[in-house]
Design an enzyme around this catalytic site. Sequence first.
Site, PDB file in Angstrom:
ATOM      1  N   THR A   1       0.815  -1.222   0.000  1.00  0.00           N
ATOM      2  CA  THR A   1       0.000   0.000   0.000  1.00  0.00           C
ATOM      3  C   THR A   1       0.842   1.263   0.000  1.00  0.00           C
ATOM      4  O   THR A   1       0.478   2.265  -0.624  1.00  0.00           O
ATOM      5  CB  THR A   1      -0.894   0.028   1.264  1.00  0.00           C
ATOM      6  OG1 THR A   1      -1.707  -1.127   1.240  1.00  0.00           O
ATOM      7  CG2 THR A   1      -1.772   1.255   1.308  1.00  0.00           C
TER       8      THR A   1
ATOM      9  N   SER B   1       0.153  -9.948  -0.828  1.00  0.00           N
ATOM     10  CA  SER B   1      -0.592 -11.209  -0.941  1.00  0.00           C
ATOM     11  C   SER B   1       0.003 -12.087  -2.037  1.00  0.00           C
ATOM     12  O   SER B   1      -0.246 -13.291  -2.084  1.00  0.00           O
ATOM     13  CB  SER B   1      -2.058 -10.937  -1.256  1.00  0.00           C
ATOM     14  OG  SER B   1      -2.605 -10.168  -0.227  1.00  0.00           O
TER      15      SER B   1
ATOM     16  N   THR C   1      -0.616 -22.870  18.707  1.00  0.00           N
ATOM     17  CA  THR C   1      -1.927 -22.453  19.229  1.00  0.00           C
ATOM     18  C   THR C   1      -2.593 -21.379  18.366  1.00  0.00           C
ATOM     19  O   THR C   1      -1.920 -20.535  17.778  1.00  0.00           O
ATOM     20  CB  THR C   1      -1.833 -21.945  20.687  1.00  0.00           C
ATOM     21  OG1 THR C   1      -3.144 -21.510  21.102  1.00  0.00           O
ATOM     22  CG2 THR C   1      -0.863 -20.794  20.858  1.00  0.00           C
TER      23      THR C   1
ATOM     24  N   CYS D   1      -4.426 -19.271  19.805  1.00  0.00           N
ATOM     25  CA  CYS D   1      -4.519 -18.111  20.701  1.00  0.00           C
ATOM     26  C   CYS D   1      -3.529 -17.052  20.269  1.00  0.00           C
ATOM     27  O   CYS D   1      -2.459 -17.330  19.751  1.00  0.00           O
ATOM     28  CB  CYS D   1      -4.226 -18.512  22.139  1.00  0.00           C
ATOM     29  SG  CYS D   1      -5.530 -19.490  22.849  1.00  0.00           S
TER      30      CYS D   1
END
Length: 342
Positions: A14, A60, A277, A279
Amino acid sequence: MNQRSVLIIYTGGTIGMLADPRTGALRPMDLAHLEEQVPELDRMNVRLGSRSFETPIDSSDMRPADWVRIARIIGEQYNAYDGFVVLHGSDTMAYTASALSYLLEGLNKPVILTGSQLPIGTIRTDAKENLITAIEVAAGCDEQGRATVPEVAVYFEYSLYRGNRTVKVHAERFEAFRSPNYPRLAEAGVHLKYDRSAILPYREGALKVHDRMNDQVGVIRLFPGIRAEWIQHALSTPGLRAVVLTTFGSGNGPTDAVFIAALRETRERGITLVNATQCFGGQVEQGRYTTSQAFVDLGVLSAKDMTVEAAVTKLMFLLGQGLGADALAEAFCASICGEVTP
Ligand code: ASP
């Protein structure tokens, strides 16, 4: 002391984009466009050089070959500059930062990745501050001329983080990155305040640039109700060498017999399985609950407090070194450059 020098490597993102007049969608522009927008660069007491991807890309579209391309540019220019700033899209910046930290063995100069949430030409852009401070960090040194931050780091919105500890956490906020399991390396306010105890120590020696990544790696995110057939199908992908299972809490997963059988069969085929994880913070502790005991029994490797980004790129890097299963398991569990707490 001599004037410091920094090489800016522009890959896209960007920061250098402009809106397509027809569709309004942002697309990458060349380096000249970016430099035009920041006349302040001429006023910095730093000698700047630049290199650019021939065709700048949205992050991406970054691939392992592009990480190697960036590492090679740094290797070729290593003796000509004191530090490096990599301009990169924020979407996959954490992956590139992690990969570079492994590919650049023995690094003792700063490699600072930055980008922005708004293009550099827009009025409220966050790009200028990010770029200018990233250059300042890349040029920073002590009285002996040794780099203040001799490692791969990400600078975004007043914070400097260890690159292989970062995660992109917000799609809109300027404060787009966090390092959930490791302290910030520096905070930029009126002064640039470094946390020297968190920064890797300076070490003498030559840089070795690695140039192989193996992309035969997969990620499976578990969720309640995930179908064992679906996992079996993914695990039987031809050529697959390693899989990161992103698990619940401290590394837990379903105890369903079909699921466990699929993992066992995968391990028997010599495929490395890693438990990371889902998390945001904290770490995997296999065996803490019965719902992670099967992972221990099957020799699933614990990613401990590594981010998924750091774990995936570490597997690609270690497989690229041609390591066999045992050596790979040992190397994966050890820290290469601060991506995991020993
Ligand atoms: N899509 C952009 C990219 O990652 C977003 C950004 O630069 O922040 O290239």
